[in-house]
Each structure stands twice: as structure tokens, then as C-alpha cells.
Design an enzyme around this catalytic site. Structure first.
Site, PDB file in Angstrom:
ATOM      1  N   ASN A   1       0.844  -1.182   0.000  1.00 25.28           N
ATOM      2  CA  ASN A   1       0.000   0.000   0.000  1.00 25.28           C
ATOM      3  C   ASN A   1       0.887   1.242   0.000  1.00 25.28           C
ATOM      4  OD1 ASN A   1      -2.291   1.694   0.279  1.00 25.28           O
ATOM      5  ND2 ASN A   1      -3.346   0.057   1.390  1.00 25.28           N
TER       6      ASN A   1
ATOM      7  N   HIS B   1      23.570   2.622  11.837  1.00 25.66           N
ATOM      8  CA  HIS B   1      24.768   3.429  12.086  1.00 25.66           C
ATOM      9  C   HIS B   1      25.471   2.922  13.333  1.00 25.66           C
ATOM     10  CE1 HIS B   1      23.644   6.383   9.044  1.00 25.66           C
ATOM     11  NE2 HIS B   1      22.406   6.158   9.427  1.00 25.66           N
TER      12      HIS B   1
ATOM     13  N   GLY C   1      -0.197  -1.728   8.575  1.00 20.98           N
ATOM     14  CA  GLY C   1       0.203  -0.344   8.397  1.00 20.98           C
ATOM     15  C   GLY C   1       1.043   0.206   9.533  1.00 20.98           C
TER      16      GLY C   1
ATOM     17  N   SER D   1      -0.373  -3.866  12.863  1.00 23.86           N
ATOM     18  CA  SER D   1      -0.189  -2.438  12.593  1.00 23.86           C
ATOM     19  C   SER D   1       0.572  -1.787  13.738  1.00 23.86           C
ATOM     20  CB  SER D   1      -1.551  -1.757  12.453  1.00 23.86           C
ATOM     21  OG  SER D   1      -2.216  -2.239  11.325  1.00 23.86           O
TER      22      SER D   1
ATOM     23  N   THR E   1      12.120  -5.885  15.967  1.00 27.12           N
ATOM     24  CA  THR E   1      13.544  -5.748  16.253  1.00 27.12           C
ATOM     25  C   THR E   1      14.268  -7.086  16.286  1.00 27.12           C
ATOM     26  OG1 THR E   1      13.148  -5.824  18.636  1.00 27.12           O
ATOM     27  CG2 THR E   1      13.174  -3.634  17.603  1.00 27.12           C
ATOM     28  N   LYS E   2      13.494  -8.184  16.325  1.00 28.12           N
ATOM     29  CA  LYS E   2      14.074  -9.532  16.391  1.00 28.12           C
ATOM     30  C   LYS E   2      13.353 -10.425  15.400  1.00 28.12           C
ATOM     31  CE  LYS E   2      15.765  -9.381  20.998  1.00 28.12           C
ATOM     32  NZ  LYS E   2      15.524  -8.866  22.198  1.00 28.12           N
TER      33      LYS E   2
ATOM     34  N   ARG F   1       6.381  -8.575  19.847  1.00 27.58           N
ATOM     35  CA  ARG F   1       6.477  -9.879  20.506  1.00 27.58           C
ATOM     36  C   ARG F   1       5.340 -10.730  19.992  1.00 27.58           C
ATOM     37  NH1 ARG F   1       2.331  -9.391  23.517  1.00 27.58           N
ATOM     38  NH2 ARG F   1       1.764  -7.632  24.781  1.00 27.58           N
TER      39      ARG F   1
ATOM     40  N   LYS G   1       0.143 -14.272  19.201  1.00 21.68           N
ATOM     41  CA  LYS G   1      -0.732 -15.394  18.882  1.00 21.68           C
ATOM     42  C   LYS G   1      -0.010 -16.354  17.962  1.00 21.68           C
ATOM     43  CE  LYS G   1      -5.350 -16.372  17.163  1.00 21.68           C
ATOM     44  NZ  LYS G   1      -6.621 -15.808  16.743  1.00 21.68           N
TER      45      LYS G   1
END
Length: 184
Positions: free
Chosen positions: A81, A111, A141, A159, A164-165, A179, A182
Site C-alpha cells: 500500500n 549506524h 500499516g 499495525s 527488532t528480532k 512480541r 498469537k
């Protein structure tokens, strides 16, 4: 022939100089292609497809931004989208049948934590970590996919999630940081 030293360091995830003339020319070419595509997707699709290595059967709603396009690989039936931003200093590899909501960011660029390496000078640079997204993934989104992340097949990113993992196959993740919320 171009000096590919900084390009090779960049795609290998090593510290590289983003102001290298060859990298600058590649970014300028990709940015111009994105601008043309955003003005008229039908006119700009062929150029976008060529810079993305001949990708087929995808559609990205304007406005779309990508740093290099040369490191952005999409599988069959990819849909994004409006507002997709891809910073592809390292490869961004997306599987088949992936859907991406509006205003999603997929970032490989990062960085150094050492402030001295972020200041212009002889040791200055940035680096990247690749992002891989499996088949049949849905990204909601305003999600952010950070450098070095792999998202498993058939998973859903809610959304607004900040991933990060790594995300395993067949789960829904959400939150900041994302995290598992479900199992699917």
C-alpha cells in the site's frame, strides 16, 4: 568500470562510506526512478522492474521510496500500500504472496553506536544488515521492520509493530518491540 569497494562493503554489512561517488550515483538513479513511478505508475513500472532485477507480478501503490532498488527483491504477487519506504543498503528479500499495509518502513541501514564513527571523517561510515520476509506474510500499516530481521512464512505483523528480532513462521506479532501475541 566503477570502483566497487564501497558497494561490496555495503552489501556485506561492513562499515562503508555512503558518500562514495558510485553509491551516490546509484541512489540518485533509484530516487529518480521512484519519483517517476510515483507520478505515473504505468509509465514508471518498466524502469522500476528493471532496477529491481526484473521482478514480476508486483504492485506498489505510490508514494514509494527506495534507496538503491538494486538490493530490493520481491517474489510473485507482492503488494504494498501507499508510503512504503525501503532502505536497501543490504538485501531486502521478500517471498511470494506478501502484502504490506500503508506507511511501512523496511530498513537495512543502521549506524555505529560509537559517536566518533557517525561523525564525518576518515573512519566515518554506516553499515547494514539484511532483511528477509518469507512467503504469505502480511505486514500491517505503520509497522517498522528493523535491520537484520527475518520474518517467517505465514506470519502477521500487526499495525504499528516495531520488529527488532526475528519472527518465526506462523505467528502474529505486535507491539514495540514486537512480541508474539498469537500462534497461527
Amino acid at each position: 568500470m566503477h570502483d566497487l569497494t564501497e558497494w561490496n562493503k555495503m552489501i556485506a554489512g561492513e562499515l562503508y562510506l555512503d558518500r562514495d561517488p558510485y553509491l551516490t550515483s546509484l541512489r540518485e538513479k533509484a530516487h529518480a526512478a521512484c519519483r517517476r513511478y510515483n507520478r505515473d505508475p504505468q509509465e514508471g513500472m518498466a524502469e522500476l522492474r528493471a532496477l529491481m532485477g526484473g521482478a514480476e507480478e508486483f504492485y506498489i501503490e505510490p508514494d514509494f521510496f527506495c534507496d538503491y532498488l538494486a538490493n530490493f527483491y520481491v517474489g510473485r504477487f507482492f503488494y504494498a500500500n501507499t508510503g512504503l519506504v525501503v532502505l536497501d543498503t543490504c538485501p531486502v528479500t521478500i517471498g511470494d504472496h506478501v502484502m504490506v499495509g500503508p506507511q511501512v518502513g523496511i530498513y537495512t541501514a543502521t549506524h555505529p553506536l560509537d559517536f566518533r564513527l557517525r561523525r564525518p571523517g576518515p573512519d566515518y561510515g554506516e553499515y547494514g544488515k539484511p532483511v528477509t520476509i518469507g512467503d504469505d506474510v502480511w505486514i500491517g500499516g505503520h509497522a517498522v521492520i528493523n535491520p537484520g530481521v527475518t520474518i517467517g512464512s505465514r506470519s502477521v505483523v500487526a499495525s504499528g509493530a516495531v520488529v527488532t528480532k526475528d519472527v518465526p513462521d506462523d505467528v502474529a506479532v505486535g507491539g514495540n518491540p514486537a512480541r508474539i501475541i498469537k500462534r497461527l
